[in-house]
Write an enzyme that holds these catalytic residues in place. Structure first.
Site, PDB file in Angstrom:
ATOM      1  N   SER A  21       1.446   3.752   5.625  1.00  0.00           N
ATOM      2  CA  SER A  21       0.330   3.974   6.546  1.00  0.00           C
ATOM      3  C   SER A  21       0.876   3.984   7.963  1.00  0.00           C
ATOM      4  CB  SER A  21      -0.746   2.902   6.341  1.00  0.00           C
ATOM      5  OG  SER A  21      -1.887   3.193   7.120  1.00  0.00           O
ATOM      6  N   HIS A  48      -1.481   7.349   4.558  1.00  0.00           N
ATOM      7  CA  HIS A  48      -2.820   7.328   5.143  1.00  0.00           C
ATOM      8  C   HIS A  48      -2.851   8.226   6.379  1.00  0.00           C
ATOM      9  CE1 HIS A  48      -3.443   3.029   3.336  1.00  0.00           C
ATOM     10  NE2 HIS A  48      -3.417   3.983   2.414  1.00  0.00           N
ATOM     11  N   ASP A 141      -3.549  -1.865   0.979  1.00  0.00           N
ATOM     12  CA  ASP A 141      -3.421  -0.829  -0.033  1.00  0.00           C
ATOM     13  C   ASP A 141      -2.020  -0.854  -0.634  1.00  0.00           C
ATOM     14  OD1 ASP A 141      -4.185   1.348  -1.610  1.00  0.00           O
ATOM     15  OD2 ASP A 141      -3.452   2.798  -0.127  1.00  0.00           O
TER      16      ASP A 141
END
Length: 209
Positions: A21, A48, A141
């Protein structure tokens, strides 16, 4: 190019799944630039990104590393020596037949694409032949997904939180699971090469696990 042998419990080719991310594009570059063009596994990545932003990450990475990079497409079979990114605003998962599939199911940990669906679907198809990597990023995540991978006998790798642009995902993963490797990102690429080349024992010895 060859595709993966998808038979559960019979696969000779591991599959590598990666979560990243904040700061993730640079971390991916640092990792993937050390992988050879003939890397004997497919690499599936959840990065992401903004759901409305331009699809630039694959092109940027493709111009900088030896392996070809593209966005995944539903129904496509992952090829050895290729990096696939989940497109913005779509979860990337593996279907029962091993083909890639995209969907817009609800966000996971506020993210779509999210790593957990990819990691868990990879385990369902490839079992212990999955290598999971969690890189820099916010939130948590990838933590549940990496636990699924190591629980099935696969390999879990986490970027050292101390060097991550955002240590939240690595830290959350370490709290949720006990990954076999916690490494600086520049050591992850060479480790992956050893692992997918069948040198798992050598890799374990080199890294003191």
């Amino acid at each position: 190019m060859p595709v993966l042998n998808r038979a559960v419990g019979q696969s000779r080719s591991p599959i590598v799944v990666i979560a990243a991310s904040s700061g993730g594009l640079e971390a991916l570059f640092q990792l993937c630039r050390l992988l050879p063009a003939n890397f004997p596994a497919a690499v599936l990545v959840v990065l992401h990104t903004s759901p409305i932003g331009p699809k630039l990450a694959a092109g940027i990475l493709d111009s900088k590393i030896a392996m070809p990079v593209s966005y995944a497409h539903s129904g496509e079979e992952p090829q050895l020596g290729h990096v696939y990114l989940a497109p913005p605003d779509h979860h990337l998962v593996l279907s029962a037949d091993g083909r890639m599939s995209l969907n817009k199911e609800p966000k996971v940990h506020h993210s779509r694409p999210a790593a957990n669906p990819l990691f868990e679907s990879a385990v369902a198809v490839y079992g212990s032949h999955v290598i999971g990597v969690v890189l820099t990023g916010g939130d948590s995540d990838g933590a549940d997904g990496l636990r699924s991978i190591t629980g099935a006998g696969g390999v879990g790798i986490v970027q050292c939180p101390s060097e991550a642009y955002d240590p939240s995902m690595p830290i959350a993963t370490m709290k949720e699971d006990h990954p076999q490797y916690i490494l600086p990102v520049e050591e992850i690429g060479p480790l992956l090469s050893k692992l997918v080349s069948g040198s798992r024992r050598e890799a374990l010895e080199v890294h003191g696990r």
